[in-house]
Motif scaffolding. Structure first.
Motif, PDB file in Angstrom:
ATOM      1  N   SER A  49       0.813  -1.218   0.000  1.00 31.57           N
ATOM      2  CA  SER A  49       0.000   0.000   0.000  1.00 31.57           C
ATOM      3  C   SER A  49       0.848   1.270   0.000  1.00 31.57           C
ATOM      4  O   SER A  49       0.330   2.364  -0.230  1.00 31.57           O
ATOM      5  N   GLY A  50       2.179   1.147   0.276  1.00 32.99           N
ATOM      6  CA  GLY A  50       3.068   2.305   0.232  1.00 32.99           C
ATOM      7  C   GLY A  50       3.535   2.789   1.580  1.00 32.99           C
ATOM      8  O   GLY A  50       4.033   3.914   1.690  1.00 32.99           O
ATOM      9  N   LYS A  51       3.417   1.971   2.612  1.00 29.04           N
ATOM     10  CA  LYS A  51       3.794   2.405   3.967  1.00 29.04           C
ATOM     11  C   LYS A  51       5.290   2.716   4.055  1.00 29.04           C
ATOM     12  O   LYS A  51       5.690   3.799   4.494  1.00 29.04           O
ATOM     13  N   SER A  52       6.123   1.753   3.640  1.00 30.23           N
ATOM     14  CA  SER A  52       7.573   1.971   3.706  1.00 30.23           C
ATOM     15  C   SER A  52       8.018   3.066   2.744  1.00 30.23           C
ATOM     16  O   SER A  52       8.943   3.820   3.044  1.00 30.23           O
ATOM     17  N   THR A  53       7.367   3.145   1.601  1.00 27.45           N
ATOM     18  CA  THR A  53       7.693   4.210   0.654  1.00 27.45           C
ATOM     19  C   THR A  53       7.466   5.570   1.286  1.00 27.45           C
ATOM     20  O   THR A  53       8.271   6.500   1.130  1.00 27.45           O
ATOM     21  N   LEU A  54       6.373   5.705   2.040  1.00 22.35           N
ATOM     22  CA  LEU A  54       6.057   6.983   2.684  1.00 22.35           C
ATOM     23  C   LEU A  54       7.154   7.386   3.666  1.00 22.35           C
ATOM     24  O   LEU A  54       7.640   8.520   3.631  1.00 22.35           O
ATOM     25  N   VAL A  55       7.555   6.457   4.531  1.00 19.53           N
ATOM     26  CA  VAL A  55       8.557   6.833   5.533  1.00 19.53           C
ATOM     27  C   VAL A  55       9.926   7.040   4.899  1.00 19.53           C
ATOM     28  O   VAL A  55      10.748   7.798   5.431  1.00 19.53           O
ATOM     29  N   ASN A  56      10.190   6.404   3.756  1.00 20.71           N
ATOM     30  CA  ASN A  56      11.471   6.619   3.074  1.00 20.71           C
ATOM     31  C   ASN A  56      11.557   8.001   2.442  1.00 20.71           C
ATOM     32  O   ASN A  56      12.656   8.467   2.107  1.00 20.71           O
ATOM     33  N   LEU A  57      10.404   8.661   2.279  1.00 20.53           N
ATOM     34  CA  LEU A  57      10.419  10.025   1.752  1.00 20.53           C
ATOM     35  C   LEU A  57      10.889  11.028   2.806  1.00 20.53           C
ATOM     36  O   LEU A  57      11.402  12.095   2.463  1.00 20.53           O
ATOM     37  N   ILE A  58      10.703  10.699   4.077  1.00 23.49           N
ATOM     38  CA  ILE A  58      11.045  11.656   5.147  1.00 23.49           C
ATOM     39  C   ILE A  58      12.551  11.927   5.196  1.00 23.49           C
ATOM     40  O   ILE A  58      12.967  13.085   5.217  1.00 23.49           O
ATOM     41  N   PRO A  59      13.423  10.899   5.172  1.00 23.87           N
ATOM     42  CA  PRO A  59      14.873  11.172   5.147  1.00 23.87           C
ATOM     43  C   PRO A  59      15.411  11.397   3.727  1.00 23.87           C
ATOM     44  O   PRO A  59      16.614  11.395   3.522  1.00 23.87           O
ATOM     45  N   ARG A  60      14.523  11.566   2.750  1.00 25.37           N
ATOM     46  CA  ARG A  60      14.891  11.798   1.344  1.00 25.37           C
ATOM     47  C   ARG A  60      15.693  10.638   0.759  1.00 25.37           C
ATOM     48  O   ARG A  60      16.648  10.838   0.006  1.00 25.37           O
ATOM     49  N   LEU A  61      15.290   9.411   1.078  1.00 21.62           N
ATOM     50  CA  LEU A  61      15.869   8.286   0.360  1.00 21.62           C
ATOM     51  C   LEU A  61      15.355   8.283  -1.077  1.00 21.62           C
ATOM     52  O   LEU A  61      16.000   7.745  -1.974  1.00 21.62           O
ATOM     53  N   PHE A  62      14.189   8.879  -1.294  1.00 24.03           N
ATOM     54  CA  PHE A  62      13.661   9.186  -2.618  1.00 24.03           C
ATOM     55  C   PHE A  62      13.189  10.633  -2.589  1.00 24.03           C
ATOM     56  O   PHE A  62      12.867  11.166  -1.528  1.00 24.03           O
ATOM     57  N   ASP A  63      13.141  11.259  -3.750  1.00 23.58           N
ATOM     58  CA  ASP A  63      12.606  12.615  -3.853  1.00 23.58           C
ATOM     59  C   ASP A  63      11.182  12.568  -4.372  1.00 23.58           C
ATOM     60  O   ASP A  63      10.855  11.772  -5.266  1.00 23.58           O
ATOM     61  N   ILE A  64      10.329  13.437  -3.816  1.00 21.63           N
ATOM     62  CA  ILE A  64       8.922  13.465  -4.211  1.00 21.63           C
ATOM     63  C   ILE A  64       8.783  14.111  -5.589  1.00 21.63           C
ATOM     64  O   ILE A  64       9.655  14.860  -6.050  1.00 21.63           O
ATOM     65  N   GLU A  65       7.642  13.841  -6.221  1.00 18.62           N
ATOM     66  CA  GLU A  65       7.365  14.436  -7.536  1.00 18.62           C
ATOM     67  C   GLU A  65       6.781  15.830  -7.395  1.00 18.62           C
ATOM     68  O   GLU A  65       7.113  16.752  -8.151  1.00 18.62           O
TER      69      GLU A  65
END
Length: 586
Positions: A372-388
């Motif tokens: 559902s994207g739970k881990s993806t969401l928290v990985n956005l907080i430390p900028r392991l990925f950048d948001i669109e």
């Protein structure tokens, strides 16, 4: 290769290596001249003083050449090793800065090969560059000139032998170079299969797939071996062919030279000197051809290493002028404002329109089905990925305007997979806070419900094996949680890190977190599968296929949100719900 050499070779040491090489070449080229004089003026004329004089002179020149060769070898080898050292350091430093995107682009096994085998290939060729690659062409050209000066009529032999030698080298290179290039990719394949076998050995044994995995590795290993055999057989073919051509060249020189000597038009010393120059020419040509075979392989390795060093980093700091600093006295907060995110190349958004805000002392819980994207969401907080699109702020500042160093100082995270490093419990906890005292470490272990088994294991200096294999899954998780807690931060993230804990330990750990004065001044983010883990959170976000389908407290969602109701009905028993409620009251 040129780019790597220019950036990593030390100027003065390289200059000395080249200087010593020139001295060595000059000595090697001068010796045949002395030999010629010794034969013609000493041996033929039976002049003993000339023999002693020229003999001593030869020894002196040879000694200088030997010392110069030693100096060249020393500086060439040390420079090559230092280039390897620098490249490994640069690759490791670069990979540590990679986001998950860049690591996935290369693959773990390929990165390992590039930082080991590929750099070794560059080291080996770097020695050859500072030794044979410069020496061979100089020796080849100079020996040809000196041979022609000595006896132009004998150079006709080279008009036959050198073209034949060139054709042989070109044919070998044509077939061998592509094979050497493919060896690096096949090395990646072997590393991949071997690494998968090591990390997945329990799964392989559980499904009784040992034979299939062994056959898989055997095929890759056989493919690598056969390619290597073909490549090195072709290269090895050069040596006997060149030896044959050299021998035939000497035979031709002797045949023509003997006629000239018989006709009294050439001295014996000139024939000996010419044969020496001919040997130097052929050996130089052979060394040069070997370099042409191995340099393309090293060039392919250099391209692979440069690809890592020059890979654009998708998550980069803002320009220095645009960066902001976070006041340490600023109250902790976490805010998602219309955040959208998609993985590279994906058509559909992975996370859509996320909007929520939590303040110091509050706990944010994220729950939802698998994928559902739970881990993806928290990985956005430390900028392991950048948001669109949208904006994420911590303590009132957009995370894109913070340097990654400053951002990561504000965040402490326990990932889904508990990762421990070889060393001791103390050294692992010091990853979170290198200046932590023993009391602080024991305090963190007590909150993480890990103090008891750490004492049984031998205390803070108890050994931790690779990946923490000497501890159970639940113990590894609790040690990872303690490492997260011991770090002073504004946002604490626990990404499904309570999954290996029983209900009792889970409840006690969360209760200890809420009562800890340090945690009470921060934002806590918990990702969980179990409703009992998130029931006491101040704000629960329900995710479904990347979208927020519900926000609120446990009571609100249970009364109003169908998705949350389904999760509750599928998981929680009456007793569990009552226990969660009692934990919240405590």
């Amino acid at each position: 290769m040129i780019k790597i050499a220019r950036k990593n070779l030390t100027g003065w040491a390289t200059t000395l290596a080249v200087l010593f090489m020139f001295i060595q070449v000059a000595c090697d080229l001068y010796l045949p001249t002395i030999t010629s004089d010794l034969v013609d003026k000493g041996i033929v004329l039976k002049d003993l003083s000339t023999i002693w004089h020229d003999g001593a002179y030869m020894l002196g020149v040879a000694a200088i050449g030997l010392l110069a060769a030693g100096g060249n070898v020393y500086f060439a080898s040390t420079q090559a090793m230092q280039v390897g050292e620098k490249l490994r350091q640069q690759v490791y430093h670069r990979v540590l800065r990679f986001s998950s995107k860049e690591i996935n682009d290369f693959g773990d096994s390929s990165l390992i090969t590039r930082s080991t085998n590929d750099i070794v290939q560059i080291q080996n060729v770097m020695v050859q560059v500072l030794r044979m690659m410069l020496q061979s062409p100089i020796m080849l050209v100079a020996a040809c000139v000196l041979a022609y000066i000595r006896e132009p009529r004998l150079t006709r032999v080279f008009l036959i032998s050198l073209p034949i030698l060139a054709v042989v080298v070109i044919i070998v290179m044509y077939f061998a170079v592509p094979l050497f290039k493919s060896i690096q990719k096949k090395t990646d394949r072997i590393n991949l299969i071997f690494r998968e076998g090591l990390t997945g050995v329990r799964v392989i044994r559980a499904f009784r797939e040992e034979d299939r995995e062994q056959e898989r590795f055997k095929r890759a290993n056989r493919d690598y071996t056969q390619t290597g055999i073909k490549a090195f057989t072709l290269v090895s073919f050069l040596f006997p062919v060149m030896t044959l051509i050299l021998s035939l060249t000497n035979v031709g020189i002797i045949l023509l030279g003997s006629q000239l000597i018989a006709n009294m038009t050439m001295q014996v010393g000139n024939l000996i000197a010419f044969m020496t120059y001919a040997t130097q020419i052929m050996i130089s040509f052979m060394m040069l051809s070997m370099i042409f075979v191995f340099v393309p392989r090293a060039s392919a390795s250099a391209a692979r290493v440069n690809a890592v060093l020059e890979k654009p980093i998708s998550v980069a700091d803002a320009p220095q002028d645009d960066q902001v600093k976070v006041d340490p006295d600023t109250p902790a907060s976490l805010d998602f404002n219309k955040v959208n995110f998609r993985y590279q190349g994906a058509e559909k958004l992975a996370l859509h329109n996320l909007n929520f805000k939590v303040h110091a002392g509050q706990t944010l819980a994220i729950i939802g089905g698998t994928g559902s994207g739970k881990s993806t969401l928290v990985n956005l907080i430390p900028r392991l990925f950048d948001i669109e699109s949208g904006q994420i702020t911590i303590n009132g500042q957009p995370i894109k305007k913070l340097s990654q160093h400053d951002l990561h100082q504000l965040i402490s995270i326990t990932q889904q997979k508990a990762v421990l490093f070889t060393g001791t419990i103390r050294s692992n906890l010091q990853f979170g806070n290198e200046n932590a005292t023993d009391d602080e470490m024991w305090h963190a272990l007590e909150i993480a419900q890990a103090a008891d088994f750490v004492k049984e294991a031998g205390g803070l200096d108890a050994p931790v094996e690779q990946n923490g294999t000497n501890f159970s899954g639940g113990q590894r998780q609790r040690l990872a949680i303690a490492r997260t807690i011991i770090k002073p931060a504004s946002v604490y993230i626990f990404d499904d890190s309570f999954s290996a804990l029983d209900f009792k330990t889970d409840a006690e750990l969360r209760l200890a977190l809420r009562k800890d004065p340090q945690i009470q001044r921060t934002v806590t983010v918990i990702v969980a599968q179990r409703v009992s883990t998130v029931a006491d959170a101040d704000l629960i976000i329900v995710l479904d296929e990347g979208e927020v389908v519900g926000q609120g407290t446990h009571a609100q969602l249970k009364a109003e949100n169908k998705t949350y109701q389904q999760i509750v009905d599928s998981q929680i028993q009456k007793g569990d719900e009552e226990r969660a409620s009692r934990t919240k009251k405590d």
